[in-house]
Design a protein around this motif. Structure first.
Motif, PDB file in Angstrom:
ATOM      1  N   ARG A   1       0.933  -1.259   0.139  1.00  0.00           N
ATOM      2  CA  ARG A   1       0.033   0.022   0.082  1.00  0.00           C
ATOM      3  C   ARG A   1       0.816   1.235  -0.212  1.00  0.00           C
ATOM      4  O   ARG A   1       0.394   2.289  -0.610  1.00  0.00           O
ATOM      5  CB  ARG A   1      -0.855   0.132   1.397  1.00  0.00           C
ATOM      6  CG  ARG A   1      -2.005  -1.116   1.264  1.00  0.00           C
ATOM      7  CD  ARG A   1      -3.046  -0.691   2.041  1.00  0.00           C
ATOM      8  NE  ARG A   1      -2.425  -0.796   3.593  1.00  0.00           N
ATOM      9  CZ  ARG A   1      -2.565  -1.957   4.029  1.00  0.00           C
ATOM     10  NH1 ARG A   1      -3.138  -2.956   3.650  1.00  0.00           N
ATOM     11  NH2 ARG A   1      -2.041  -2.012   5.450  1.00  0.00           N
TER      12      ARG A   1
ATOM     13  N   GLY B   1       3.816   1.749  -1.552  1.00  0.00           N
ATOM     14  CA  GLY B   1       4.636   1.951  -2.899  1.00  0.00           C
ATOM     15  C   GLY B   1       5.469   0.710  -3.155  1.00  0.00           C
ATOM     16  O   GLY B   1       6.096   0.822  -4.006  1.00  0.00           O
TER      17      GLY B   1
ATOM     18  N   ASN C   1       0.659  -3.973  -6.171  1.00  0.00           N
ATOM     19  CA  ASN C   1       0.275  -2.419  -6.151  1.00  0.00           C
ATOM     20  C   ASN C   1       0.189  -2.462  -7.893  1.00  0.00           C
ATOM     21  O   ASN C   1       1.317  -2.095  -8.416  1.00  0.00           O
ATOM     22  CB  ASN C   1       1.276  -1.675  -5.512  1.00  0.00           C
ATOM     23  CG  ASN C   1       0.832  -0.271  -5.440  1.00  0.00           C
ATOM     24  OD1 ASN C   1       0.526   0.342  -6.514  1.00  0.00           O
ATOM     25  ND2 ASN C   1       1.067   0.392  -4.474  1.00  0.00           N
ATOM     26  N   ALA C   2      -1.030  -2.261  -8.441  1.00  0.00           N
ATOM     27  CA  ALA C   2      -0.936  -1.931  -9.887  1.00  0.00           C
ATOM     28  C   ALA C   2      -0.632  -0.615 -10.353  1.00  0.00           C
ATOM     29  O   ALA C   2       0.088  -0.690 -11.479  1.00  0.00           O
ATOM     30  CB  ALA C   2      -2.578  -2.264 -10.445  1.00  0.00           C
ATOM     31  N   THR C   3      -0.841   0.271  -9.515  1.00  0.00           N
ATOM     32  CA  THR C   3      -0.053   1.536 -10.024  1.00  0.00           C
ATOM     33  C   THR C   3       1.369   1.815  -9.989  1.00  0.00           C
ATOM     34  O   THR C   3       1.945   2.101 -11.053  1.00  0.00           O
ATOM     35  CB  THR C   3      -0.623   2.674  -8.823  1.00  0.00           C
ATOM     36  OG1 THR C   3      -2.045   2.643  -8.666  1.00  0.00           O
ATOM     37  CG2 THR C   3      -0.165   4.078  -9.434  1.00  0.00           C
ATOM     38  N   VAL C   4       1.905   0.880  -8.954  1.00  0.00           N
ATOM     39  CA  VAL C   4       3.332   1.001  -9.028  1.00  0.00           C
ATOM     40  C   VAL C   4       4.065   0.317 -10.150  1.00  0.00           C
ATOM     41  O   VAL C   4       4.918   0.406 -11.056  1.00  0.00           O
ATOM     42  CB  VAL C   4       3.852   0.261  -7.969  1.00  0.00           C
ATOM     43  CG1 VAL C   4       5.493   0.204  -8.065  1.00  0.00           C
ATOM     44  CG2 VAL C   4       4.049   1.231  -6.672  1.00  0.00           C
TER      45      VAL C   4
ATOM     46  N   ARG D   1       2.352  -0.088 -13.038  1.00  0.00           N
ATOM     47  CA  ARG D   1       2.241   0.564 -14.418  1.00  0.00           C
ATOM     48  C   ARG D   1       3.357   1.649 -14.522  1.00  0.00           C
ATOM     49  O   ARG D   1       3.933   1.771 -15.391  1.00  0.00           O
ATOM     50  CB  ARG D   1       1.073   1.348 -14.583  1.00  0.00           C
ATOM     51  CG  ARG D   1      -0.230   0.441 -14.619  1.00  0.00           C
ATOM     52  CD  ARG D   1      -1.585   1.277 -15.215  1.00  0.00           C
ATOM     53  NE  ARG D   1      -1.977   1.934 -13.994  1.00  0.00           N
ATOM     54  CZ  ARG D   1      -2.900   1.450 -13.160  1.00  0.00           C
ATOM     55  NH1 ARG D   1      -3.372   0.211 -13.386  1.00  0.00           N
ATOM     56  NH2 ARG D   1      -3.174   2.291 -11.930  1.00  0.00           N
ATOM     57  N   GLY D   2       3.753   2.240 -13.300  1.00  0.00           N
ATOM     58  CA  GLY D   2       4.735   3.298 -13.398  1.00  0.00           C
ATOM     59  C   GLY D   2       6.143   2.559 -13.874  1.00  0.00           C
ATOM     60  O   GLY D   2       6.988   3.414 -14.405  1.00  0.00           O
TER      61      GLY D   2
END
Length: 352
Positions: free
Chosen positions: A276, A278, A327-330, A332-333
């Motif tokens: 959560r 990062g 963490n899908a956002t990480v 993608r980044g």
């Protein structure tokens, strides 16, 4: 007429007796074979009121067999030796009496004590008694500290199981391999107290196929953490946060996460909190899942034969990673195409 009835009456009498024997045999069989074993007697020592410990105990209570005895004993403040409530004294005497007649018991109905957390574990190993004992919700370092400071844990006259709350390093490396199959360098910043974890990680890295190139730097204090990260990051494809003083410190963990983000490196660990905050991914086991694993470990310990010396050493199990968090956002980044969490979980379930 009498001569005709006499043989018939004899046959009738023998038939009645035979039926009686069949019913009697069935009754005995139902007692010996059909009747279920009595439910287990479980005493749970609780050393704190943390949410994870409470969830663990609630799951233990929910899974208790119908009719089984469940006694929850809370430690007094300061970790003093727990004292059962007055109304539980008869139960405790009955359990002690059961030890004297344990040859008539099965492993499934033998009394079992389970300690939840480090404070309860310390109190449990010092309590007199020889009933099987399970120490649960301990980190690897908490267990190593307990083993070094408690001679009672090493005396070998009591069957003891230890369930660590974190997955084994081999499982964590298997997750990184599944996410980064073309990479082979991993960096770790550890503290001097983390040596047992580092040794386990080194064995797992060498035993992996292909082996991992492991770079470890030590940070004795917060000021040296930044310098250790500067040494590790350029030589790594990914960073791992160990469940040690760094992993337990939010500020230290955030420093590792920031260093990874600045260098475009994924960070792995063993907690949902890390993901959560990062981190890219973590293999975790919830308190409820740990409670179910602790019950199975208790059955193993209760059914194990008593021995002496090293043959009766504690049976230590790492948490079985029940699920993977991503963490899908990480992802993608970092430009990574990640498998689904369920697929990663299934990969970790494959025996190694």
């Amino acid at each position: 007429m009498n001569s005709f009835l006499s043989p018939f009456c004899g046959r009738l009498r023998r038939a009645v007796l035979a039926v009686g024997f069949v019913w009697a045999g069935a009754a005995v069989s139902s007692v010996l074979f059909a009747a279920p074993a009595s439910a287990a007697s479980l005493t749970v020592l609780m050393g704190d009121d943390a949410a994870a410990s409470s969830e663990f105990v609630q799951q233990l209570r929910a899974d208790q067999e119908p009719g089984g005895k469940f006694e929850l004993v809370r430690l007094t403040p300061g970790g003093a030796d727990p004292q059962p409530p007055a109304e539980a004294t008869d139960t405790e005497r009955a359990a002690n009496a059961g030890v004297r007649t344990r040859s008539l018991r099965t492993a499934s109905d033998a009394p079992l004590t389970m300690a939840v957390g480090p404070a309860a574990a310390r109190a449990a190993v010092e309590r007199p008694g020889q009933e099987p004992l399970v120490l649960a919700m301990l980190s690897r370092l908490e267990y190593e500290t307990l083993k070094a400071s408690s001679p009672a844990l090493r005396r070998g006259d009591r069957r003891v199981g230890v369930l660590l709350r974190d997955p084994a390093m081999a499982d964590q490396l298997a997750l990184i391999t599944a996410v980064l199959p073309q990479k082979h360098r991993i960096g770790v910043v550890a503290t001097p107290e983390s040596e047992p974890l580092v040794r386990e990680l080194q064995r797992a890295a060498q035993g992996a196929n292909p082996p991992w190139d492991l770079r470890v730097e030590y940070a004795p204090d917060a000021k040296s953490l930044a310098n250790a990260l500067r040494q590790v990051v350029p030589l790594s494809d990914a960073l791992m946060v160990l469940p040690d003083l760094i992993g337990d410190s939010q500020a230290a963990t955030l420093s590792v996460l920031r260093a990874g983000a600045s260098a475009g490196l994924p960070v792995f660990g063993a907690s949902e909190g890390l993901v959560r905050s990062g981190g890219l991914a973590a293999a975790v086991s919830t308190p409820s899942q740990l409670a179910q694993q602790a019950r199975l470990l208790g059955q193993k310990v209760a059914s194990a034969g008593t021995g002496s010396g090293n043959s009766n050493a504690p049976l230590v199990e790492a948490a079985t990673p029940a699920t993977v968090r991503v963490n899908a956002t990480v992802a993608r980044g970092l430009g990574l195409r990640m498998p689904e969490e369920r697929e990663l979980t299934d990969r970790l379930a494959v025996p190694r």
